[in-house]
Every structure is written in structure tokens, then in C-alpha cells.
Design a protein around this motif. Structure first.
Motif, mmCIF file in Angstrom:
data_model
loop_
_atom_site.group_PDB
_atom_site.id
_atom_site.type_symbol
_atom_site.label_atom_id
_atom_site.label_comp_id
_atom_site.label_asym_id
_atom_site.label_seq_id
_atom_site.Cartn_x
_atom_site.Cartn_y
_atom_site.Cartn_z
ATOM 1 N N VAL A 41 43.040 3.419 -28.231
ATOM 2 C CA VAL A 41 43.644 4.748 -28.153
ATOM 3 C C VAL A 41 44.547 4.940 -29.359
ATOM 4 O O VAL A 41 45.297 4.035 -29.727
ATOM 5 C CB VAL A 41 44.456 4.927 -26.856
ATOM 6 N N SER A 139 36.014 4.819 -26.958
ATOM 7 C CA SER A 139 36.505 5.359 -28.221
ATOM 8 C C SER A 139 35.398 5.370 -29.267
ATOM 9 O O SER A 139 35.243 6.333 -30.022
ATOM 10 C CB SER A 139 37.695 4.522 -28.712
ATOM 11 N N GLY A 199 41.956 9.007 -33.815
ATOM 12 C CA GLY A 199 40.709 8.321 -33.507
ATOM 13 C C GLY A 199 40.693 6.855 -33.873
ATOM 14 O O GLY A 199 39.884 6.095 -33.354
ATOM 15 N N SER A 201 42.630 3.340 -33.814
ATOM 16 C CA SER A 201 43.733 2.687 -33.118
ATOM 17 C C SER A 201 44.342 1.576 -33.961
ATOM 18 O O SER A 201 43.652 0.637 -34.365
ATOM 19 C CB SER A 201 43.228 2.109 -31.787
ATOM 20 N N LEU A 318 39.774 6.828 -21.281
ATOM 21 C CA LEU A 318 39.603 7.332 -22.642
ATOM 22 C C LEU A 318 38.765 8.601 -22.662
ATOM 23 O O LEU A 318 39.082 9.559 -23.380
ATOM 24 C CB LEU A 318 38.953 6.238 -23.507
ATOM 25 N N ASP A 322 39.670 12.279 -23.999
ATOM 26 C CA ASP A 322 38.832 13.023 -24.942
ATOM 27 C C ASP A 322 38.497 14.405 -24.383
ATOM 28 O O ASP A 322 38.465 15.388 -25.119
ATOM 29 C CB ASP A 322 37.543 12.239 -25.215
#
Length: 333
Positions: A41, A139, A199, A201, A318, A322
Motif C-alpha cells: 500500500v 497491488s 502505487g 509502496s 487493497l 482501489d
């Protein structure tokens, strides 16, 4: 910022934002810090969702060698006396009140998250790293969905990023998260500079470098030593535990004002190839949580079930984030 001739220079009290603005920025910092504290994240994504991303980038890029020199000279008698108003005017150019509130929120959240991670990594590593695996996997899906690759060079950049992350995450995790202070410094440079990119991490890059667990435990030990000092504990513990934390912070500051600019330049030079490389890092890093669990507890049937269940929860979290973010357009980063 130039002060009009018919106006006095800005004063401290006159420039302080209202309490509501402080609280809002602090809460955004809490969300960013919580996001930055878990691999997969990005705090930059939270800043984008909250509508402060451009303001954050503007404040960071406002820190230039010239401005730092002017600030230092204003606090010394080199130009005929100490000029506190001039020094304060330079700070206002950095949007200092916004940065202070944001950093306070980020720091508070990071301390809390790292304490939770430290305990979880010792008590339930399969659940913790399964959750991280789900975050990273989801992700990667989100980023790949937003990525367009159109040339062999861009494909090559993606392959290079994947192989680099896949190799380094395996080697570093089997090295027991150790390394010299130089590696801690480099990890700070890379991790913190990546935290401002939507975007991507920063904590995920720390996992790849094998420094995530180490720095989580180092920060937890440092905070515990500070609390013990207040209640009469030895000052030596604070000094000892502060070394890796300070090294990481210094590296992070250096990275924030150097590597972050390099990445921005790379995005300007060849945006798609740079994004392909960065996104491929995320995909390659899926190896890291698996290697970590295998080295810590091994993959029995019970461990595998726990790992998969936690991964599903992490992925759902996640994907929900989003969905809330609506459309994360990499071309607008």
C-alpha cells in the motif's frame, strides 16, 4: 515568496492555519503513515485520494540548496545581523505548517503500525506475511491494469524490474534481515523516496531489501527505550537504539530530495518504461513474503491455510481501497 512593498513580512501567528486545517492534515498524515507502514500500500496513493498529492510534491521540490543556504544565512550574522523574519519567510515557501502537521500524522501512524508488525511477526508470521502477500498481489493487479506497454524497451525495463526484485527479495530475506548501517542508510533513501509515489509502496521496497522487519523492530525498540527513559530507565538504551533509526531517517531525507527527483526525471524522460520497471518490482516482490514464512515456520498444511486466508483478506482490503480511489491513472502521476 516576495512581500509586497506596502505589506509587512509574514508573521508566525498570521500564517498559522486554523485548527480544523491542522486536524485534517494530521488525519491525512495518519492514513498515509498507516499505508506506508504495510508493504503493498502506498502513502502516495492516499495523498492522491485525499487531494493533497500535488501540494506535497510542491512542498518537497521547494526544498532547494539555494533556499537552505538563504535560511541558514538568515539565522547567522553573515548579512549584517540575524533576520528571523527572512528565515521564516523561507519556511513559508516550503508550506511548513502543512508539512509539520502531515509529518506528525505520518510519524504517529508509522510508530503504531511498526509496533503491531513487530508483535505479529513474532507471534503469527504466517498471518502477517500472508496478509502482506495479498496486499502486494492485489497491488500488482491494480497497477498492471493501469499500465500500457508499447515497445521492446518498455518490456525490457519490466523484465529487468521483475528479475531484480525476485532475486533481491529472496537473497535478502534469507540473510536474516541483517546488514550494515550503510545498508540501512540506502534502505532509507530508497524506501522513503518511494513512499511519495502513488502505487509504489516504500515498505514493499524495504521488504525486497530485507530491511522491513529489522527497521520495524529497531523503531519499536527505540520507542520503548524512550518510554522507559521517561519512567527512569537508562539513557544508554536510547542512544543505542537510536543509531539505526537516525541512520534510516537521514537516508530517507537524502533520498526524498535526491532519488525522488531522479525518479521524476526518469518519468519525464520515458514514463512508460519507468512505470513498467516500478510495477515489475511489485510483481517480483511477491517472492519475499513466501520466503519469509518458509524460513520462519515452514509451510505445513495449517500454515498454508492461514497464509492463504490472510492473503485473501489483504487482497480484499487493497481492492476495496482501489475501488474507493476510483481510477488511479499512472499517466497523471
Amino acid at each position: 515568496m516576495t512581500t509586497p512593498p506596502d505589506r509587512d513580512p509574514p508573521t508566525v501567528l498570521g500564517s498559522v492555519p486554523p485548527l480544523r486545517a491542522w486536524i485534517r492534515t494530521f488525519l491525512i498524515g495518519l492514513c498515509m503513515g498507516s499505508a506506508d507502514g504495510v508493504p503493498g500500500v502506498s502513502g502516495g496513493t492516499i495523498a492522491l485520494i485525499a487531494g493533497v498529492y500535488e501540494r506535497l510534491i510542491a512542498a518537497i521540490t521547494a526544498v532547494t540548496p539555494g533556499r537552505v543556504i538563504r535560511f541558514v544565512r538568515a539565522l547567522t550574522p553573515l548579512d549584517g545581523g540575524v533576520d528571523l523574519r527572512g528565515a521564516f519567510a523561507e519556511l513559508l515557501e516550503l508550506d511548513i505548517w502543512f508539512l509539520l502537521a502531515l509529518v506528525a500524522g505520518v510519524g504517529t501512524a508509522v510508530v503504531i503500525v511498526t509496533h503491531i508488525v513487530t508483535v505479529a511477526s513474532q507471534e503469527t508470521p504466517a498471518l502477517l506475511f500472508g496478509f502482506f502477500f495479498g496486499l502486494i498481489a492485489a497491488s500488482a493487479v491494480v497497477l498492471l491494469r493501469s499500465l500500457t506497454v508499447e515497445s521492446p524497451f518498455q518490456i525490457g525495463a519490466g523484465v529487468l524490474g521483475f528479475l531484480l526484485a525476485f532475486y533481491v527479495s529472496g537473497v535478502s530475506n534469507t540473510a536474516a534481515d541483517g546488514g550494515s548501517l550503510a545498508l540501512v542508510f540506502i534502505a532509507g533513501m530508497i524506501g522513503v523516496s518511494a513512499m511519495i509515489l502513488p502505487g509504489i509502496s516504500g515498505s514493499l521496497l524495504l521488504v525486497i531489501l530485507g530491511q522491513y522487519d529489522r527497521m520495524s523492530m529497531a523503531l519499536a525498540d527505540f520507542v520503548d527505550a524512550l518510554i522507559a527513559l521517561v519512567t527512569g530507565g537508562p539513557a544508554e538504551d536510547v542512544t543505542t537504539t537510536a543509531v539505526p533509526v537516525v541512520t534510516f531517517i537521514v537516508g530517507g531525507l537524502v533520498g526524498l530530495f535526491t532519488i525522488a527527483r531522479v525518479v521524476r526525471r526518469a518519468l519525464e524522460y520515458n514514463r512508460r518504461a519507468t512505470l513498467a520497471f516500478l510495477v515489475a518490482l511489485v510483481v517480483g516482490a511477491l517472492r519475499a513474503p513466501v520466503v519469509k514464512v518458509r524460513s520462519e515456520v515452514g509451510f505445513s498444511t495449517d500454515v498454508l491455510i492461514a497464509f492463504v486466508a490472510a492473503a485473501a483478506i489483504g487482497a480484499a482490503f487493497l481492492l476495496a481501497l482501489d475501488w474507493y480511489a476510483v481510477d488511479l491513472d499512472l499517466d497523471k502521476i
